[in-house]
Scaffold this motif. Structure first.
Motif, short mmCIF file in Angstrom:
data_model
loop_
_atom_site.label_atom_id
_atom_site.label_comp_id
_atom_site.label_asym_id
_atom_site.label_seq_id
_atom_site.Cartn_x
_atom_site.Cartn_y
_atom_site.Cartn_z
N SER A 32 28.73 106.07 56.68
CA SER A 32 27.99 106.26 57.93
C SER A 32 26.83 105.29 58.08
O SER A 32 26.20 105.26 59.14
CB SER A 32 27.47 107.70 58.02
OG SER A 32 26.47 107.94 57.03
N GLN A 33 26.51 104.54 57.00
CA GLN A 33 25.37 103.63 57.01
C GLN A 33 24.08 104.38 57.37
O GLN A 33 23.29 103.97 58.23
CB GLN A 33 25.60 102.44 57.95
CG GLN A 33 26.72 101.50 57.50
CD GLN A 33 26.34 100.72 56.25
OE1 GLN A 33 25.46 99.88 56.27
NE2 GLN A 33 27.01 101.03 55.14
N SER A 50 21.39 99.31 56.30
CA SER A 50 22.43 98.30 56.14
C SER A 50 22.68 98.15 54.66
O SER A 50 21.74 97.97 53.88
CB SER A 50 22.00 96.95 56.73
OG SER A 50 22.01 96.98 58.12
N ARG A 53 27.62 93.77 53.04
CA ARG A 53 28.61 93.25 53.99
C ARG A 53 29.83 92.78 53.20
O ARG A 53 29.82 92.76 51.95
CB ARG A 53 28.01 92.13 54.82
CG ARG A 53 27.67 90.88 54.03
CD ARG A 53 27.03 89.84 54.95
NE ARG A 53 26.75 88.60 54.28
CZ ARG A 53 25.55 88.14 54.02
NH1 ARG A 53 24.48 88.84 54.38
NH2 ARG A 53 25.39 86.99 53.42
N ARG A 102 20.43 94.81 62.81
CA ARG A 102 21.67 95.02 62.04
C ARG A 102 21.73 96.38 61.35
O ARG A 102 22.75 96.71 60.73
CB ARG A 102 21.84 93.92 61.01
CG ARG A 102 22.06 92.57 61.66
CD ARG A 102 22.30 91.53 60.63
NE ARG A 102 22.77 90.31 61.26
CZ ARG A 102 23.07 89.23 60.60
NH1 ARG A 102 22.95 89.20 59.29
NH2 ARG A 102 23.48 88.17 61.23
N GLY A 104 22.43 100.10 60.56
CA GLY A 104 23.53 100.95 61.02
C GLY A 104 24.89 100.35 60.77
O GLY A 104 25.91 100.97 61.05
N ARG A 105 24.90 99.12 60.23
CA ARG A 105 26.18 98.50 59.87
C ARG A 105 25.97 97.61 58.64
O ARG A 105 24.86 97.16 58.38
CB ARG A 105 26.75 97.71 61.04
CG ARG A 105 25.93 96.55 61.49
CD ARG A 105 26.62 95.88 62.69
NE ARG A 105 25.99 94.62 62.97
CZ ARG A 105 25.19 94.41 64.00
NH1 ARG A 105 24.92 95.38 64.84
NH2 ARG A 105 24.66 93.22 64.20
#
Length: 140
Positions: A32-33, A50, A53, A102, A104-105
């Motif tokens: 869910s970040q 965050s 990645r 950024r 939330g992801r």
């Protein structure tokens, strides 16, 4: 609220933990970040984060913070600023970021990034309650 978090909160509330258990918990949910901050069984905050990645990883597990720094600069990543850093596993930390758009992801090299104001709140809580009374839990 996930079933695991609800169960953990139940145990804390009902007193099924001993004094050696953490009173401050930062639960990072990679899917869910989000990071939920719990103190003595009560949810204080739920913030967007965050984490790693593509091509990087944020390790899962449970840790006590190892060290905290009001300001840290990453030697590995071009002296990038890491305000309000709470290091919990090797070079992995929860810290503030300037890349708030950024949140939330996935966007980091593996650390857990927070809005700087939230990172400061968490850092101050860790300082107040102590690293020995704090746990960082990272899960999928």
């Amino acid at each position: 609220m996930s079933a695991c978090l609800a169960f953990a909160l139940c145990l804390l509330t009902l007193g099924f933990t001993n004094g050696a258990e953490a009173r401050l918990i930062a639960k990072v949910d990679l899917s869910s970040q989000r990071m939920t901050v719990i103190h003595n069984g009560q949810v204080l905050y739920n913030w967007p984060v965050s984490t790693a990645r593509k091509g990087y990883r944020t390790p899962t597990g449970t840790w006590k913070p190892k060290r905290i720094h009001r300001m840290w600069y990453s030697r590995k990543y071009d002296m990038s600023p890491m305000p309000y850093s709470v290091f919990y596993s090797g070079g992995y930390a929860i810290h503030g970021t300037g890349a708030i758009s950024r949140l939330g992801r996935p966007a980091s090299h593996g650390c857990v990034r927070l809005h700087p104001a939230n990172a400061k709140r968490f850092y101050n809580l860790v300082q107040r309650h102590g690293m020995g009374n704090t746990r960082v839990v990272v899960q999928r």
